[in-house]
Design an enzyme around this catalytic site. Sequence first.
Site, PDB file in Angstrom:
ATOM      1  N   LYS A 228      -1.431   7.092  13.235  1.00 23.49           N
ATOM      2  CA  LYS A 228      -2.861   6.948  13.481  1.00 23.49           C
ATOM      3  C   LYS A 228      -3.512   8.289  13.834  1.00 23.49           C
ATOM      4  CE  LYS A 228      -3.445   2.560  12.730  1.00 23.49           C
ATOM      5  NZ  LYS A 228      -4.166   2.134  11.497  1.00 23.49           N
TER       6      LYS A 228
ATOM      7  N   VAL B 279       0.830  -1.208   0.000  1.00 25.89           N
ATOM      8  CA  VAL B 279       0.000   0.000   0.000  1.00 25.89           C
ATOM      9  C   VAL B 279       0.864   1.257   0.000  1.00 25.89           C
ATOM     10  CG1 VAL B 279      -1.951  -1.109   1.130  1.00 25.89           C
ATOM     11  CG2 VAL B 279      -0.202   0.034   2.522  1.00 25.89           C
TER      12      VAL B 279
ATOM     13  N   SER C 227      -6.810   4.267  15.349  1.00 22.60           N
ATOM     14  CA  SER C 227      -6.601   3.524  16.592  1.00 22.60           C
ATOM     15  C   SER C 227      -6.692   4.468  17.782  1.00 22.60           C
ATOM     16  CB  SER C 227      -5.216   2.863  16.572  1.00 22.60           C
ATOM     17  OG  SER C 227      -4.859   2.361  17.842  1.00 22.60           O
TER      18      SER C 227
ATOM     19  N   ASN D 196      -7.124  -0.173   5.734  1.00 20.28           N
ATOM     20  CA  ASN D 196      -6.947  -1.030   6.905  1.00 20.28           C
ATOM     21  C   ASN D 196      -5.518  -1.546   7.077  1.00 20.28           C
ATOM     22  OD1 ASN D 196      -7.833  -3.158   8.999  1.00 20.28           O
ATOM     23  ND2 ASN D 196      -7.028  -4.425   7.336  1.00 20.28           N
TER      24      ASN D 196
ATOM     25  N   TYR E 218       3.631   4.526  15.282  1.00 15.67           N
ATOM     26  CA  TYR E 218       2.252   4.072  15.083  1.00 15.67           C
ATOM     27  C   TYR E 218       1.250   5.113  15.585  1.00 15.67           C
ATOM     28  CZ  TYR E 218      -1.754   0.833  15.450  1.00 15.67           C
ATOM     29  OH  TYR E 218      -2.977   0.217  15.327  1.00 15.67           O
ATOM     30  N   ALA E 219       1.503   5.656  16.783  1.00 17.34           N
ATOM     31  CA  ALA E 219       0.593   6.653  17.348  1.00 17.34           C
ATOM     32  C   ALA E 219       0.541   7.906  16.490  1.00 17.34           C
ATOM     33  CB  ALA E 219       1.022   7.003  18.775  1.00 17.34           C
ATOM     34  N   ALA E 220       1.697   8.337  15.986  1.00 11.38           N
ATOM     35  CA  ALA E 220       1.743   9.531  15.135  1.00 11.38           C
ATOM     36  C   ALA E 220       0.989   9.304  13.829  1.00 11.38           C
ATOM     37  CB  ALA E 220       3.197   9.909  14.849  1.00 11.38           C
TER      38      ALA E 220
END
Length: 257
Positions: free
Chosen positions: A166, A65, A149, A91, A162-164
Amino acid sequence: MTQIVSLQGRTVVVTGAAQGIGKAIVEWVIELGGNAVAVDLNAEGLKATTDALPSDRVLAVVGSVADPELATRAVADAVARFGAVHGLVNNAGIIRPAMIEKMTLKEWQDVIDVHLSGTFYWLQAVGRHMIARAKDGDTTGGSIVNISSDAGRKGSIGQVNYAAAKSGMFGVTMTAAKEWGRYNIRTNSICFGVVETPMTEVVRGEKFRDKMLAQIPLGRWSTPDEVVKSVCFLLSDGSSYITGQHLGVNGGFHISV
Protein backbone atom coordinates in the site's frame (compact mmCIF):
# COMPACT_ATOMS: atom_id res chain seq x y z
CA MET A 1 -26.61 23.75 -13.07
CA THR A 2 -24.29 20.94 -14.17
CA GLN A 3 -24.15 17.96 -11.84
CA ILE A 4 -20.79 18.07 -10.01
CA VAL A 5 -20.29 14.30 -9.91
CA SER A 6 -21.37 12.65 -13.13
CA LEU A 7 -19.95 9.69 -15.05
CA GLN A 8 -22.40 9.99 -17.91
CA GLY A 9 -20.99 8.22 -20.97
CA ARG A 10 -17.77 7.23 -19.18
CA THR A 11 -16.44 3.69 -18.97
CA VAL A 12 -14.67 2.72 -15.76
CA VAL A 13 -12.69 -0.44 -15.02
CA VAL A 14 -13.05 -1.63 -11.40
CA THR A 15 -10.94 -4.47 -10.01
CA GLY A 16 -12.07 -6.49 -7.02
CA ALA A 17 -15.67 -5.91 -8.06
CA ALA A 18 -17.42 -8.97 -6.65
CA GLN A 19 -18.00 -7.68 -3.13
CA GLY A 20 -17.49 -4.89 -0.64
CA ILE A 21 -15.99 -1.64 -1.85
CA GLY A 22 -15.51 -2.79 -5.44
CA LYS A 23 -19.13 -3.89 -5.76
CA ALA A 24 -20.30 -0.55 -4.37
CA ILE A 25 -18.09 1.36 -6.83
CA VAL A 26 -19.52 -0.57 -9.79
CA GLU A 27 -23.05 0.16 -8.62
CA TRP A 28 -22.32 3.87 -8.22
CA VAL A 29 -20.65 4.07 -11.65
CA ILE A 30 -23.86 2.75 -13.17
CA GLU A 31 -26.00 5.03 -10.97
CA LEU A 32 -24.03 8.08 -12.16
CA GLY A 33 -24.55 7.24 -15.83
CA GLY A 34 -21.38 5.33 -16.65
CA ASN A 35 -20.46 1.89 -17.94
CA ALA A 36 -18.59 -0.52 -15.68
CA VAL A 37 -15.99 -3.16 -16.47
CA ALA A 38 -16.13 -5.34 -13.38
CA VAL A 39 -13.08 -7.52 -12.72
CA ASP A 40 -12.71 -10.26 -10.11
CA LEU A 41 -11.29 -13.74 -9.60
CA ASN A 42 -14.52 -14.83 -7.89
CA ALA A 43 -16.70 -15.79 -10.86
CA GLU A 44 -19.79 -16.60 -8.80
CA GLY A 45 -19.64 -13.38 -6.80
CA LEU A 46 -18.97 -11.33 -9.91
CA LYS A 47 -21.99 -12.83 -11.65
CA ALA A 48 -24.18 -11.96 -8.69
CA THR A 49 -22.93 -8.36 -8.84
CA THR A 50 -23.32 -7.87 -12.58
CA ASP A 51 -26.61 -9.75 -12.98
CA ALA A 52 -28.29 -7.07 -10.87
CA LEU A 53 -27.15 -4.31 -13.25
CA PRO A 54 -28.22 -3.25 -16.77
CA SER A 55 -26.59 -5.78 -19.09
CA ASP A 56 -25.84 -3.19 -21.77
CA ARG A 57 -23.76 -1.11 -19.37
CA VAL A 58 -21.64 -3.68 -17.59
CA LEU A 59 -18.92 -6.08 -18.72
CA ALA A 60 -17.77 -8.87 -16.39
CA VAL A 61 -14.13 -9.99 -16.57
CA VAL A 62 -13.13 -13.06 -14.56
CA GLY A 63 -9.47 -13.52 -13.64
CA SER A 64 -6.60 -12.53 -11.38
CA VAL A 65 -5.36 -8.94 -11.38
CA ALA A 66 -1.88 -10.41 -10.89
CA ASP A 67 -2.05 -11.69 -14.49
CA PRO A 68 -0.62 -8.93 -16.72
CA GLU A 69 -2.15 -10.47 -19.83
CA LEU A 70 -5.64 -10.22 -18.34
CA ALA A 71 -5.30 -6.46 -18.00
CA THR A 72 -4.40 -6.04 -21.65
CA ARG A 73 -7.24 -8.30 -22.80
CA ALA A 74 -9.79 -6.62 -20.55
CA VAL A 75 -8.96 -3.15 -21.87
CA ALA A 76 -9.25 -4.39 -25.46
CA ASP A 77 -12.62 -6.02 -24.68
CA ALA A 78 -13.85 -2.86 -22.94
CA VAL A 79 -12.89 -0.69 -25.91
CA ALA A 80 -14.60 -3.11 -28.31
CA ARG A 81 -17.76 -3.05 -26.18
CA PHE A 82 -17.97 0.60 -25.11
CA GLY A 83 -15.63 2.49 -27.46
CA ALA A 84 -13.12 3.73 -24.88
CA VAL A 85 -12.00 3.49 -21.27
CA HIS A 86 -12.09 6.71 -19.24
CA GLY A 87 -11.42 5.52 -15.71
CA LEU A 88 -9.74 2.84 -13.62
CA VAL A 89 -10.10 1.92 -9.97
CA ASN A 90 -7.36 -0.39 -8.68
CA ASN A 91 -9.31 -1.86 -5.79
CA ALA A 92 -8.57 -5.61 -5.73
CA GLY A 93 -6.93 -6.79 -2.55
CA ILE A 94 -6.09 -9.72 -0.32
CA ILE A 95 -4.54 -10.13 3.12
CA ARG A 96 -2.08 -12.76 4.33
CA PRO A 97 -1.34 -11.69 7.92
CA ALA A 98 1.73 -12.84 9.84
CA MET A 99 4.38 -11.24 12.01
CA ILE A 100 7.53 -10.32 10.06
CA GLU A 101 9.68 -13.12 11.49
CA LYS A 102 6.98 -15.71 10.76
CA MET A 103 5.85 -14.55 7.33
CA THR A 104 6.52 -17.00 4.51
CA LEU A 105 7.85 -15.87 1.15
CA LYS A 106 4.58 -16.95 -0.45
CA GLU A 107 2.54 -14.85 1.99
CA TRP A 108 4.76 -11.89 1.17
CA GLN A 109 4.68 -12.39 -2.60
CA ASP A 110 0.95 -13.11 -2.91
CA VAL A 111 0.06 -9.75 -1.39
CA ILE A 112 2.70 -7.84 -3.36
CA ASP A 113 1.51 -9.51 -6.58
CA VAL A 114 -2.13 -8.50 -6.11
CA HIS A 115 -1.80 -5.04 -4.56
CA LEU A 116 1.36 -3.58 -6.04
CA SER A 117 2.15 -5.50 -9.23
CA GLY A 118 -1.56 -5.77 -10.02
CA THR A 119 -1.93 -2.02 -9.70
CA PHE A 120 0.97 -1.51 -12.09
CA TYR A 121 -0.37 -3.98 -14.69
CA TRP A 122 -3.81 -2.38 -14.86
CA LEU A 123 -2.54 1.18 -14.66
CA GLN A 124 -0.14 0.46 -17.53
CA ALA A 125 -2.76 -1.23 -19.72
CA VAL A 126 -5.38 1.49 -19.19
CA GLY A 127 -2.77 4.25 -19.40
CA ARG A 128 -1.49 3.05 -22.78
CA HIS A 129 -5.03 3.21 -24.14
CA MET A 130 -5.61 6.70 -22.73
CA ILE A 131 -2.30 7.98 -24.11
CA ALA A 132 -3.12 6.57 -27.55
CA ARG A 133 -6.45 8.40 -27.51
CA ALA A 134 -4.72 11.62 -26.49
CA LYS A 135 -2.21 11.30 -29.33
CA ASP A 136 -5.12 10.85 -31.72
CA GLY A 137 -6.51 14.21 -30.61
CA ASP A 138 -9.00 13.05 -27.97
CA THR A 139 -8.84 15.59 -25.14
CA THR A 140 -11.12 13.61 -22.81
CA GLY A 141 -8.18 12.26 -20.84
CA GLY A 142 -8.93 9.93 -17.97
CA SER A 143 -8.82 9.36 -14.25
CA ILE A 144 -7.13 6.56 -12.30
CA VAL A 145 -7.81 5.92 -8.63
CA ASN A 146 -5.59 3.57 -6.66
CA ILE A 147 -7.11 2.26 -3.44
CA SER A 148 -4.34 2.41 -0.88
CA SER A 149 -4.65 2.32 2.90
CA ASP A 150 -3.61 4.06 6.08
CA ALA A 151 -1.51 0.93 6.65
CA GLY A 152 0.79 2.30 3.97
CA ARG A 153 1.18 5.54 5.93
CA LYS A 154 1.38 4.20 9.48
CA GLY A 155 2.47 0.57 9.15
CA SER A 156 0.36 -2.34 10.33
CA ILE A 157 1.36 -4.94 12.90
CA GLY A 158 1.17 -8.41 11.40
CA GLN A 159 0.83 -7.12 7.84
CA VAL A 160 4.23 -5.99 6.60
CA ASN A 161 3.36 -7.30 3.12
CA TYR A 162 0.13 -5.31 2.97
CA ALA A 163 1.67 -2.14 4.43
CA ALA A 164 4.61 -2.30 2.01
CA ALA A 165 2.35 -2.81 -0.99
CA LYS A 166 0.00 0.00 0.00
CA SER A 167 2.92 2.35 0.62
CA GLY A 168 4.32 1.45 -2.79
CA MET A 169 1.04 2.48 -4.38
CA PHE A 170 1.73 6.06 -3.31
CA GLY A 171 4.89 6.04 -5.44
CA VAL A 172 3.01 4.55 -8.38
CA THR A 173 0.31 7.21 -8.05
CA MET A 174 2.67 10.19 -7.90
CA THR A 175 4.87 8.95 -10.74
CA ALA A 176 1.92 8.33 -13.06
CA ALA A 177 0.53 11.78 -12.21
CA LYS A 178 3.83 13.40 -13.20
CA GLU A 179 4.36 11.37 -16.37
CA TRP A 180 0.81 11.47 -17.72
CA GLY A 181 -0.46 14.90 -16.74
CA ARG A 182 0.40 16.19 -20.21
CA TYR A 183 -2.17 13.74 -21.62
CA ASN A 184 -4.86 14.98 -19.20
CA ILE A 185 -4.68 11.70 -17.32
CA ARG A 186 -5.12 12.22 -13.58
CA THR A 187 -3.91 9.68 -11.02
CA ASN A 188 -4.81 9.81 -7.34
CA SER A 189 -4.97 7.42 -4.41
CA ILE A 190 -7.48 7.00 -1.63
CA CYS A 191 -6.70 5.68 1.84
CA PHE A 192 -9.72 4.13 3.50
CA GLY A 193 -9.93 3.54 7.21
CA VAL A 194 -11.95 0.66 8.63
CA VAL A 195 -14.79 -0.11 6.22
CA GLU A 196 -17.42 -2.74 6.99
CA THR A 197 -16.23 -5.44 4.58
CA PRO A 198 -15.20 -9.11 4.96
CA MET A 199 -11.51 -8.04 4.96
CA THR A 200 -11.94 -6.03 8.18
CA GLU A 201 -13.95 -8.54 10.20
CA VAL A 202 -11.04 -9.32 12.55
CA VAL A 203 -10.26 -5.65 13.24
CA ARG A 204 -13.92 -4.94 13.94
CA GLY A 205 -14.22 -7.96 16.21
CA GLU A 206 -14.51 -7.90 20.00
CA LYS A 207 -10.74 -8.20 20.56
CA PHE A 208 -9.78 -4.99 18.71
CA ARG A 209 -13.06 -3.06 18.41
CA ASP A 210 -12.77 -0.62 21.32
CA LYS A 211 -9.09 0.15 20.71
CA MET A 212 -9.69 0.86 17.03
CA LEU A 213 -12.78 3.01 17.56
CA ALA A 214 -10.90 5.09 20.14
CA GLN A 215 -8.48 6.13 17.37
CA ILE A 216 -11.24 7.32 15.00
CA PRO A 217 -12.48 10.86 15.79
CA LEU A 218 -15.85 10.17 14.16
CA GLY A 219 -16.16 7.15 16.45
CA ARG A 220 -17.56 4.64 13.96
CA TRP A 221 -16.77 2.38 11.02
CA SER A 222 -17.76 3.40 7.51
CA THR A 223 -19.86 1.50 5.01
CA PRO A 224 -18.76 0.74 1.43
CA ASP A 225 -21.57 2.88 0.06
CA GLU A 226 -20.38 5.83 2.14
CA VAL A 227 -16.70 5.80 1.17
CA VAL A 228 -17.01 5.04 -2.55
CA LYS A 229 -18.63 8.38 -3.25
CA SER A 230 -15.17 9.90 -2.88
CA VAL A 231 -13.91 7.50 -5.56
CA CYS A 232 -16.65 8.65 -7.92
CA PHE A 233 -15.69 12.25 -7.25
CA LEU A 234 -12.09 11.58 -8.28
CA LEU A 235 -13.29 9.75 -11.40
CA SER A 236 -15.49 12.68 -12.42
CA ASP A 237 -14.80 16.11 -13.87
CA GLY A 238 -15.56 17.52 -10.43
CA SER A 239 -11.92 16.75 -9.61
CA SER A 240 -10.49 17.94 -12.94
CA TYR A 241 -7.57 19.82 -11.29
CA ILE A 242 -6.64 17.14 -8.77
CA THR A 243 -3.80 14.72 -9.50
CA GLY A 244 -0.98 13.05 -7.61
CA GLN A 245 -2.85 13.33 -4.31
CA HIS A 246 -3.60 10.88 -1.49
CA LEU A 247 -7.06 11.37 -0.04
CA GLY A 248 -7.79 9.99 3.42
CA VAL A 249 -11.35 8.74 3.80
CA ASN A 250 -11.03 7.34 7.27
CA GLY A 251 -13.11 9.24 9.82
CA GLY A 252 -9.98 11.04 10.98
CA PHE A 253 -8.03 7.85 11.80
CA HIS A 254 -4.97 9.40 10.17
CA ILE A 255 -4.69 13.19 10.05
CA SER A 256 -1.75 14.86 8.32
CA VAL A 257 -0.88 18.22 6.79
